[in-house]
Write a protein that holds these residues in place. Structure first.
Motif, PDB file in Angstrom:
ATOM      1  N   GLY A   1       0.755  -1.241   0.000  1.00 21.43           N
ATOM      2  CA  GLY A   1       0.000   0.000   0.000  1.00 21.43           C
ATOM      3  C   GLY A   1       0.784   1.289   0.000  1.00 21.43           C
TER       4      GLY A   1
ATOM      5  N   LEU B   1      16.772  13.162  10.971  1.00 18.78           N
ATOM      6  CA  LEU B   1      16.543  11.954  10.175  1.00 18.78           C
ATOM      7  C   LEU B   1      17.631  11.671   9.142  1.00 18.78           C
ATOM      8  CD1 LEU B   1      12.700  12.369   9.844  1.00 18.78           C
ATOM      9  CD2 LEU B   1      13.841  10.490  11.006  1.00 18.78           C
TER      10      LEU B   1
ATOM     11  N   GLN C   1      20.623   0.788   4.509  1.00 24.54           N
ATOM     12  CA  GLN C   1      20.773   1.373   3.192  1.00 24.54           C
ATOM     13  C   GLN C   1      21.953   0.702   2.523  1.00 24.54           C
ATOM     14  OE1 GLN C   1      19.301   3.990   1.469  1.00 24.54           O
ATOM     15  NE2 GLN C   1      17.631   4.173   2.902  1.00 24.54           N
TER      16      GLN C   1
ATOM     17  N   VAL D   1      20.431  10.953   1.779  1.00 19.49           N
ATOM     18  CA  VAL D   1      19.072  11.366   2.128  1.00 19.49           C
ATOM     19  C   VAL D   1      18.935  12.822   2.567  1.00 19.49           C
ATOM     20  CG1 VAL D   1      18.314   9.047   2.701  1.00 19.49           C
ATOM     21  CG2 VAL D   1      19.264  10.490   4.504  1.00 19.49           C
TER      22      VAL D   1
ATOM     23  N   SER E   1       4.942  10.438   1.179  1.00 23.58           N
ATOM     24  CA  SER E   1       6.394  10.605   1.113  1.00 23.58           C
ATOM     25  C   SER E   1       7.011   9.521   1.986  1.00 23.58           C
ATOM     26  CB  SER E   1       6.774  11.980   1.655  1.00 23.58           C
ATOM     27  OG  SER E   1       8.158  12.012   1.961  1.00 23.58           O
ATOM     28  N   CYS E   2       8.059   8.875   1.499  1.00 22.93           N
ATOM     29  CA  CYS E   2       8.628   7.793   2.317  1.00 22.93           C
ATOM     30  C   CYS E   2       9.326   8.376   3.526  1.00 22.93           C
ATOM     31  CB  CYS E   2       9.568   6.922   1.497  1.00 22.93           C
ATOM     32  SG  CYS E   2      11.235   7.558   1.334  1.00 22.93           S
ATOM     33  N   GLY E   3       9.705   9.636   3.451  1.00 23.86           N
ATOM     34  CA  GLY E   3      10.257  10.286   4.636  1.00 23.86           C
ATOM     35  C   GLY E   3      11.760  10.270   4.725  1.00 23.86           C
ATOM     36  N   GLN E   4      12.448   9.684   3.752  1.00 22.12           N
ATOM     37  CA  GLN E   4      13.906   9.627   3.919  1.00 22.12           C
ATOM     38  C   GLN E   4      14.611  10.918   3.528  1.00 22.12           C
ATOM     39  OE1 GLN E   4      16.342   7.028   1.600  1.00 22.12           O
ATOM     40  NE2 GLN E   4      14.883   6.826  -0.058  1.00 22.12           N
TER      41      GLN E   4
ATOM     42  N   GLU F   1      13.574  -2.446  -3.336  1.00 19.31           N
ATOM     43  CA  GLU F   1      13.825  -2.575  -1.890  1.00 19.31           C
ATOM     44  C   GLU F   1      12.703  -3.385  -1.245  1.00 19.31           C
ATOM     45  OE1 GLU F   1      16.187  -1.194   0.621  1.00 19.31           O
ATOM     46  OE2 GLU F   1      17.399  -1.366  -1.193  1.00 19.31           O
TER      47      GLU F   1
ATOM     48  N   LYS G   1      19.768   9.452   9.660  1.00 20.03           N
ATOM     49  CA  LYS G   1      19.921   7.998   9.803  1.00 20.03           C
ATOM     50  C   LYS G   1      21.356   7.542  10.047  1.00 20.03           C
ATOM     51  CE  LYS G   1      15.891   6.382   7.353  1.00 20.03           C
ATOM     52  NZ  LYS G   1      15.430   5.469   6.316  1.00 20.03           N
TER      53      LYS G   1
ATOM     54  N   THR H   1       7.665  10.141   9.950  1.00 18.24           N
ATOM     55  CA  THR H   1       8.841   9.284  10.070  1.00 18.24           C
ATOM     56  C   THR H   1       9.596   9.606  11.354  1.00 18.24           C
ATOM     57  OG1 THR H   1       9.055   9.363   7.687  1.00 18.24           O
ATOM     58  CG2 THR H   1      10.945   8.508   8.902  1.00 18.24           C
TER      59      THR H   1
ATOM     60  N   HIS I   1      12.747  -5.137   2.329  1.00 19.08           N
ATOM     61  CA  HIS I   1      13.115  -3.970   3.135  1.00 19.08           C
ATOM     62  C   HIS I   1      12.012  -2.926   3.133  1.00 19.08           C
ATOM     63  CE1 HIS I   1      17.405  -5.242   1.910  1.00 19.08           C
ATOM     64  NE2 HIS I   1      17.032  -5.865   3.002  1.00 19.08           N
ATOM     65  N   ARG I   2      12.237  -1.903   3.932  1.00 21.76           N
ATOM     66  CA  ARG I   2      11.382  -0.736   3.947  1.00 21.76           C
ATOM     67  C   ARG I   2      11.393  -0.115   2.550  1.00 21.76           C
ATOM     68  NH1 ARG I   2       9.764   3.281   7.703  1.00 21.76           N
ATOM     69  NH2 ARG I   2      10.216   5.321   6.871  1.00 21.76           N
TER      70      ARG I   2
ATOM     71  N   ARG J   1       5.875   6.887   7.858  1.00 21.13           N
ATOM     72  CA  ARG J   1       6.232   7.458   6.571  1.00 21.13           C
ATOM     73  C   ARG J   1       6.152   8.969   6.637  1.00 21.13           C
ATOM     74  NH1 ARG J   1       2.576   3.807   3.254  1.00 21.13           N
ATOM     75  NH2 ARG J   1       1.081   5.476   3.519  1.00 21.13           N
ATOM     76  N   GLY J   2       6.737   9.584   5.608  1.00 18.57           N
ATOM     77  CA  GLY J   2       6.595  11.026   5.410  1.00 18.57           C
ATOM     78  C   GLY J   2       6.910  11.822   6.658  1.00 18.57           C
ATOM     79  N   ASP J   3       6.052  12.758   6.899  1.00 17.50           N
ATOM     80  CA  ASP J   3       6.156  13.670   8.021  1.00 17.50           C
ATOM     81  C   ASP J   3       6.181  12.950   9.366  1.00 17.50           C
ATOM     82  OD1 ASP J   3       3.478  15.434   9.479  1.00 17.50           O
ATOM     83  OD2 ASP J   3       5.596  15.975   9.649  1.00 17.50           O
TER      84      ASP J   3
ATOM     85  N   ARG K   1      16.362   4.092  -3.771  1.00 14.91           N
ATOM     86  CA  ARG K   1      17.822   4.033  -3.686  1.00 14.91           C
ATOM     87  C   ARG K   1      18.418   5.222  -4.424  1.00 14.91           C
ATOM     88  NH1 ARG K   1      18.881  -2.219  -5.548  1.00 14.91           N
ATOM     89  NH2 ARG K   1      18.000  -3.234  -3.715  1.00 14.91           N
TER      90      ARG K   1
ATOM     91  N   GLU L   1      12.829  -6.966  -1.953  1.00 12.80           N
ATOM     92  CA  GLU L   1      13.881  -7.631  -1.177  1.00 12.80           C
ATOM     93  C   GLU L   1      13.485  -7.794   0.283  1.00 12.80           C
ATOM     94  OE1 GLU L   1      17.592  -5.607  -1.608  1.00 12.80           O
ATOM     95  OE2 GLU L   1      17.752  -6.043  -3.745  1.00 12.80           O
TER      96      GLU L   1
ATOM     97  N   GLU M   1      11.973   2.317   0.296  1.00 16.87           N
ATOM     98  CA  GLU M   1      12.621   3.617   0.167  1.00 16.87           C
ATOM     99  C   GLU M   1      13.458   3.601  -1.098  1.00 16.87           C
ATOM    100  OE1 GLU M   1      14.911   4.229   3.705  1.00 16.87           O
ATOM    101  OE2 GLU M   1      13.215   5.066   4.803  1.00 16.87           O
TER     102      GLU M   1
END
Lengths: 389, 625
Positions: A154, B178, B14, B73, A317-320, A166, B180, B204, A171-172, B200-202, A176, A169, A174
C-alpha cells in the motif's frame, strides 16, 4: 474494459506473440523494440529498448525482470484493466523481455489493493505452465523463465522502481540512489529491468504487429497508443485507448465532459492544465501521463483539489529525504494558510521556489514530481483562488 | 581466518554504493572530470564528494559519515552535473565517465539553503540550551549559509518524549534531522540493529523495536550512535550535576579514576588536533575541580592482567593437564561492557567463554571501597568513586546490580571524556594551558601495559607481556616489548606466540603455540562468535573483544567527531606514551605487588579476588519482557 475501439490493444488477427518472439534471437527482439521507439508507459517515458539493451549487455549470471503492477498514482486504473483482460499478454511480455535480456526469473509486484486479482493471475500462470509457455524449456525452445507474484502493502512510493526493488527484497520501501541504475544494480544487486504492465503488453503486441507498424501510430517522439484512465467531471469516465498527440479538447469530447475548468494530466503528481491550455497534447513532448486524467468542472474549488493532492503526498512521502519529507508538509501548510486567508503573495512565491527546489533536489521521482500540482494550480488558478478568499 | 572474513554480510539498512559494472581493464584507470570549470583527474568509481575533497573543494554534508555506508538522504551535498535534469547527491554519485560538476551554482546554493531551512523548521529547541552548542553540524551549516531567520517557521512544541530510560544513551528525537547516521551505525557498523525508521513522510521517526524505551531493547550501550549524530538528538546520560554536588559536599571523599583513552582524546575538546596526550594537564584540572584523589585506571588494568592472565593459565592447565572438558576455551576478555552486553543479548549460551574478571573500572571501584578505605581509615559509605571513561556503556556497567561485592556500589558514576571536558570548561579552565601534575598515590604509577588497554589489541599485548614472562621467565620476544601483531585496525587479527623452554611449573605448556585473536567493533565480534558457533576456534586460546571500532579510544564517550584518521591518531598517542614509561609490564607495577602482598594475599584468582574482582553474567537474550 477498454471503452473505445482499440487498435493497439486488439486481439483481432494478433498472432502468438510469445511464439513469434521466441523464434527470433534475443538481439533481434532488442532491435525491434528499439526500432518501435516504445517508451515506458509508467509515466517517465524511458525508452524501453535502451533499458533492455543495457540489461542485456551485462555479463552478470543472474538478471531479473520486474513488472511494476503497483498502479498507485491517484486516478490511474488502466493497469487493472490490462491485468483483468490481458493477463496472458502481460506475462508473455515479461517472458519475452526475459528472453531478450537473458533473465530466468521475473516478479510481478502487484498493488496490495489488487489482491483480489491474485487468484486469476496465478491461474493464468498455472495455465501458461501447463501449456509450456512458462517454466522449463518454453515452447520447446530451450529457454527457462519463471514468474512469481509478490504483493505490495500500500505504499505509493513503492511504485518508484528502486523503492519497489527494496520492497521486493523485504526492506522498507525507500528509493535508492541512482546511479547506479537497476539495469546495473537492481534486485539483490543484479541487473534488473522494471517495466510497467502496459509496457509489457505493448512489447508483446509489437512482437506480432512489428515495430514498424507501431511507429506509424502516435507523434514524432511518442509512438503508439496509450491507455488513459479518465475520471472526474464527465459523463463517461473509464479506460480509453488514445493515440499520442490527442489534445485535451478532443479527449474531453470523447468522454463527454462539459464545463471543464481544469484537467489534471498524470495523476496527483501531474500537471494541472487550465482552459487556455486545452489545445495542448497528451504526449511525452508535451503533457506526459502514466495514464491518469482527472477532469474538474466549473463547480470545483481548485484550492480544495490541491489540498487533496498535497495531503496525499505528505502522507505518502517515504520520509527519507529532506525536500520531500518536509517540503510537501510546507506546501500543504501553505494551502492551509491560503484557506485561512493569511498567506502573503511573497510567501506563496517562496513556496513556489521551494517547489522548484523539491523538483531538482529530492532523492526520487516522488519528491521530484509532487510539487507539480502545487506549482501548476497556483500558477494557473492564482487569481481564482485568491479572489474567492 | 578466510572463512571468517568471507562471512561478512551485506549491510541491511541502506545499501552501500554498488558500482555499476565497469570493464575490468578500466578499473584503476583515471578519468578526467571538470569541477567548477577546472579540470581534475580522479580514479574511476570515485564519488563526486571524494573527488571534491581530494581537491580541497568544499561540499557541505550531513548524512554522510566516513565510517558509514552511504545514504544520500539529507540532500545538503547536492551538486549540478551537466546533462542531468536534477541535482545529484555528491556523496553517492559515482564518477564513471567524464562529468562536469558545479558545486556552487545558483541552483545548488538555493537548493541547499531550502533544504537547510526545511530542516531547521522541524528542529526543535534553541542552540543555547543544547549540549552540542558549538559542535553541531546543523548549527555550523546554518552559519555557513547565513541563516538569520526561520523562513518556513520553527516548530514550537515537542512532538516526542525524551527517552531517558537507558543508563547510557539519552534520545531526544525532537532534535533529530533523520539523517539515519545512528541507524546505519547500529545496524551496519555495529551490526546490533536497535534503531530503525518507522512510519512514513512527516511522521517518520527513528525508534526502537515496537517503539520501546531504549532500556528495554537489545541496545548494548556502546554509544557509537552518539559519536555520529550530527545534532543534539543523542547524548550520553550525563551525571556531572550529581558529581558537582558530591564534590561540593565536604563529608564526601570523592575519588576519580581515569581510563587510558580519555587522556589521548580530551585535547580535541579544547581545539587541539587529535593525537596529543593530555595526561598531566588533566590531572591538574581534576585536582582543581576538586576531586580528593586522582587515580590511574591503568593500575586496575594491570590488576586485570594479573587476574585474567592467571585465569587463562588456570583454564589451560585444567584443560591440558586435568583433561577437564567443562573448561571453556578460548577465553574472551571482559573489559568492554558494550561487548559484555552484546554477548549477553546475542550469544547468551556462550557466557562461559568470558573471563569472569570484572572490568578495570569495576575492579578499581571495589579496591577503593575496601583496601583503600581501610588503609586510609575512610568509611566506604562516604567514598564516592567516579570513573572517567571513553565509554557510555560504563554508565550501564557501574549500575549493574551485581557490582557491589564490598557492600557498596563499586563505581558510583561513569563520566565520559566529553562530560569531563564540559566540567573543566565550567570550572573556568583551559586544559592545554594547565601546568602538568601527577596522579595521586597509592594508585598513581601504573605500567604502559595498562595504558595500551585503550587501543584495540592493547589488552592482548599487555597480557602477553606478562603471561609469556610468567611462563618462560623471559621477556616476550618482540623488540622493545612492542608486540606489533596486536596493533593496527584490521577488524579481526590473529597471531600466535610459541612457548618454549618454559619454567618447570608450566611444563604442560612446553612447545605450545599460544593462539590469540583480537576483534574490535561488535560487527567483527559477531564474525568471531559465528566462527565459534561453527566450532572453528578450537585451536584458539584467548580472544580480545572491544565493542567499539578502534577499541576504547573510539568509545561512545569520546570527543565528537570521530573518523578512522582521528582514531589512528589517538592510538599513536597511546602507544607513544607507553613507549616512554619506565614500567611497561603489569606484573612489574609496584602497586600490584603491594596489593597482592597486603590485601589479596591468596594471589590472583584467590578467594578474595573472586569475591571482589570477579563477576558473573546474565543471559539476557534478544527478547526482553
Amino acid at each position: 474494459m477498454i471503452k473505445n475501439k482499440s487498435i493497439l490493444f486488439n486481439r483481432e488477427n494478433l498472432g502468438d506473440c510469445l511464439a513469434i518472439a521466441l523464434n527470433k534471437n534475443p538481439q533481434d527482439i532488442l532491435m525491434e523494440i528499439r526500432e518501435s521507439n516504445l517508451k515506458g508507459r509508467g509515466g517517465a517515458g524511458f525508452p524501453t529498448g535502451t533499458k533492455w539493451m543495457l540489461a542485456a549487455a551485462s555479463l552478470a549470471n543472474k538478471k531479473y525482470v520486474v513488472c511494476n503492477a503497483d498502479e498507485g498514482e491517484p486516478g490511474t486504473f488502466k493497469d487493472r484493466v490490462l491485468l483483468s483482460d490481458f493477463p496472458d499478454l502481460v506475462f508473455e511480455g515479461m517472458v519475452i523481455s526475459g528472453y531478450a535480456i537473458g533473465a530466468q526469473k521475473g516478479f510481478m509486484y502487484l498493488r496490495g489493493e489488487y489482491s483480489y486479482l491474485l487468484k486469476q493471475l496465478n491461474d493464468q500462470l498455472e495455465k501458461m505452465l501447463k501449456e509450456k509457455r512458462l517454466g522449463k524449456n518454453i515452447l520447446g525452445k530451450g529457454y527457462d523463465f519463471e514468474i512469481e507474484i509478490r504483493l505490495g502493502a500500500g505504499a505509493y512510493v513503492c511504485g518508484e522502481e528502486t523503492a519497489l526493488i527494496e520492497s521486493l527484497e523485504g526492506h522498507r520501501g525507500e528509493a535508492r540512489n541512482r546511479p547506479p541504475y537497476p539495469v546495473n544494480t537492481g534486485f539483490m544487486g543484479n541487473p534488473t529491468i522494471v517495466n510497467n504492465v502496459e509496457t509489457f503488453v505493448t512489447a508483446a503486441i509489437i512482437m506480432s504487429r512489428g515495430g514498424e507498424w507501431f511507429t506509424k501510430l502516435g507523434t514524432g517522439k511518442s509512438k503508439g497508443h496509450k491507455l488513459v484512465s479518465v475520471s472526474g467531471d464527465c459523463e463517461e469516465p473509464g479506460v480509453y485507448e488514445v493515440p499520442f498527440g490527442i489534445s485535451i479538447n478532443e479527449l474531453l469530447k470523447m468522454v463527454k465532459a462539459k464545463n471543464a475548468k481544469a484537467v489534471q494530466v498524470g495523476g496527483a503528481s501531474g500537471y494541472c492544465a487550465c482552459e487556455g491550455e486545452f489545445e495542448r497534447q497528451i504526449s511525452f513532448e508535451d503533457l506526459s501521463t502514466g495514464g491518469s486524467i482527472m477532469i474538474f468542472n466549473q463547480s470545483r474549488d481548485m484550492l480544495h483539489v490541491l489540498r487533496n493532492f498535497m495531503e496525499f503526498f505528505v502522507e505518502e512521502s517515504c520520509g527519507q529525504c529532506t525536500p520531500c519529507r518536509i517540503g510537501n508538509k510546507k506546501l500543504l501548510e501553505g494551502v492551509e494558510k491560503i484557506e485561512q486567508g493569511d498567506c502573503s503573495l511573497s510567501y506563496l512565491r517562496e513556496l513556489i521556489e521551494l517547489g522548484k527546489t523539491m523538483k531538482i533536489a529530492s532523492k526520487c521521482g516522488l519528491g521530484q514530481s509532487s510539487p507539480t500540482p502545487f506549482i501548476s494550480i497556483m500558477t494557473n488558478f492564482e487569481q481564482e483562488i485568491f479572489s474567492q478568499r | 581466518m578466510d572463512k571468517i572474513v568471507k562471512d561478512n554480510r551485506a549491510p541491511v539498512s541502506q545499501k552501500p554504493l554498488v558500482m555499476a559494472k565497469v570493464d575490468k581493464d578500466a578499473i584503476g584507470a583515471t578519468v578526467g572530470i571538470e569541477i567548477n570549470g577546472n579540470p581534475y583527474k580522479v580514479m574511476l568509481g570515485t564519488t563526486i564528494l571524494e573527488a571534491c575533497r581530494e581537491n580541497n573543494i568544499h561540499v557541505p554534508t550531513l548524512c554522510y559519515h566516513e565510517d558509514l555506508c552511504l545514504a544520500g538522504v539529507c540532500r545538503v551535498c547536492v551538486v549540478e552535473v551537466e546533462g542531468m535534469n536534477t541535482l545529484q547527491a555528491a556523496c553517492t554519485f559515482p564518477i564513471i565517465n567524464k562529468v562536469k560538476v558545479r558545486t556552487t551554482s545558483e541552483k545548488v546554493r538555493k537548493a541547499r539553503r531550502h533544504v537547510l531551512d526545511l530542516m531547521l523548521s522541524e528542529h526543535y529547541g534553541e542552540c543555547y540550551s543544547c549540549h552540542r552548542n558549538g559542535n553541531c553540524e546543523l548549527q555550523k551549516l546554518a552559519k555557513e549559509y547565513g541563516v538569520d531567520s526561520y523562513k518556513f517557521g520553527h516548530i514550537q512544541e515537542r512532538r516526542y518524549k525524551i527517552d531517558r530510560s537507558s543508563y547510557a544513551v539519552v534520545r531526544d528525537m525532537d532534535k533529530c534531522i533523520l539523517c539515519k547516521r545512528c541507524v546505519r551505525t547500529c545496524i551496519d557498523l555495529q551490526e546490533v540493529g536497535v534503531l530503525e525508521a518507522i512510519n512514513r513522510g512527516d511522521k517518520t521517526k527513528i525508534t526502537t523495536f515496537m517503539d520501546k524505551p531504549l532500556a528495554e531493547v537489545v541496545c548494548i550501550s556502546c554509544g557509537q550512535c552518539i559519536n555520529r549524530c550530527p545534532t543534539g538528538a543523542l547524548k550520553a546520560n550525563d551525571p556531572s550535576d550529581e558529581i558537582w554536588n558530591v564534590i561540593d559536599d565536604p563529608s564526601k571523599h570523592v575519588v576519580i579514576q581515569t581510563a587510558p583513552s580519555p587522556r589521548a582524546a580530551i585535547g580535541e575538546e579544547f581545539g587541539l588536533p587529535a593525537g596529543i596526550s593530555m595526561t598531566k594537564q588533566m590531572n591538574r584540572a581534576l585536582k582543581m575541580i576538586g576531586f580528593d584523589k586522582v587515580f590511574d585506571t591503568n593500575f586496575s588494568a594491570d590488576l586485570t592482567i594479573m587476574e585474567e592472565g592467571t585465569e587463562l593459565l588456570l583454564r589451560l592447565k585444567k584443560k591440558l593437564v586435568e583433561g577437564d572438558n567443562n573448561v571453556r576455551l578460548p577465553q574472551f576478555t571482559s573489559c568492554s561492557p558494550g561487548w559484555i552486553k552484546y554477548i549477553e543479548h546475542f550469544y547468551p549460551e556462550y557466557l562461559d567463554y568470558l573471563s569472569t574478571c570484572k572490568s578495570p573500572q569495576q575492579m578499581f571501584g571495589a579496591v577503593i571501597k575496601t583496601f583503600y578505605a581501610n588503609e586510609n581509615k575512610i568509611d566506604p559509605a562516604n567514598i564516592v568513586t567516579v570513573a572517567l571513561m571513553p565509554c557510555s556503556a560504563k554508565k550501564f556497567e557501574c549500575n549493574r546490580p551485581e557490582m557491589n561485592a564490598s557492600g557498596f556500589k563499586d563505581v558510583d558514576y561513569g563520566l565520559t571524556t566529553r562530560e569531563l571536558a564540559q566540567m573543566i570548561r565550567e570550572a573556568g579552565l583551559f586544559l592545554p594551558d594547565l601546568p602538568p601534575d601527577t596522579f595521586d598515590e597509592p594508585f598513581g604509577e601504573a605500567s604502559g601495559a595498562g595504558l595500551i588497554f585503550g587501543a584495540t589489541g592493547g589488552v592482548m599485548e599487555a597480557a602477553l607481556r606478562t603471561a609469556y614472562e610468567l611462563v618462560t621467565g623471559r621477556v616476550v620476544p618482540f623488540e622493545n616489548l612492542d608486540i606489533l601483531p596486536c596493533r593496527g585496525f584490521d577488524g579481526v587479527k590473529q597471531a600466535s606466540v610459541k612457548l618454549e623452554n618454559v619454567k618447570p611449573e608450566w611444563s604442560f605448556l612446553e612447545g605450545v603455540d599460544l593462539n590469540f585473536m583480537i576483534a574490535h567493533g561488535t560487527a567483527n565480534a559477531k564474525k568471531v562468535m559465528e566462527a565459534l558457533v561453527r566450532g572453528e576456534l578450537s585451536n584458539i586460546h584467548f580472544i580480545e573483544v572491544m565493542a567499539c571500532p578502534g577499541g576504547c579510544l573510539g568509545g561512545g564517550g569520546q570527543p565528537i567527531p570521530t573518523s578512522p584518521e582521528i582514531r589512528k591518531k589517538r592510538a599513536e598517542a597511546i602507544y607513544q606514551e607507553d613507549a616512554g614509561l619506565p614500567v611497561r609490564k603489569s606484573h612489574e607495577n609496584p602497586h600490584i605487588t603491594y596489593i597482592y602482598e597486603k590485601f589479596l594475599t591468596e594471589g590472583p584468582c584467590g578467594h578474595l579476588s573472586h569475591k571482589l574482582l570477579h563477576t558473573h553474567y546474565v543471559k539476557r537474550g534478544k527478547y526482553i519482557g
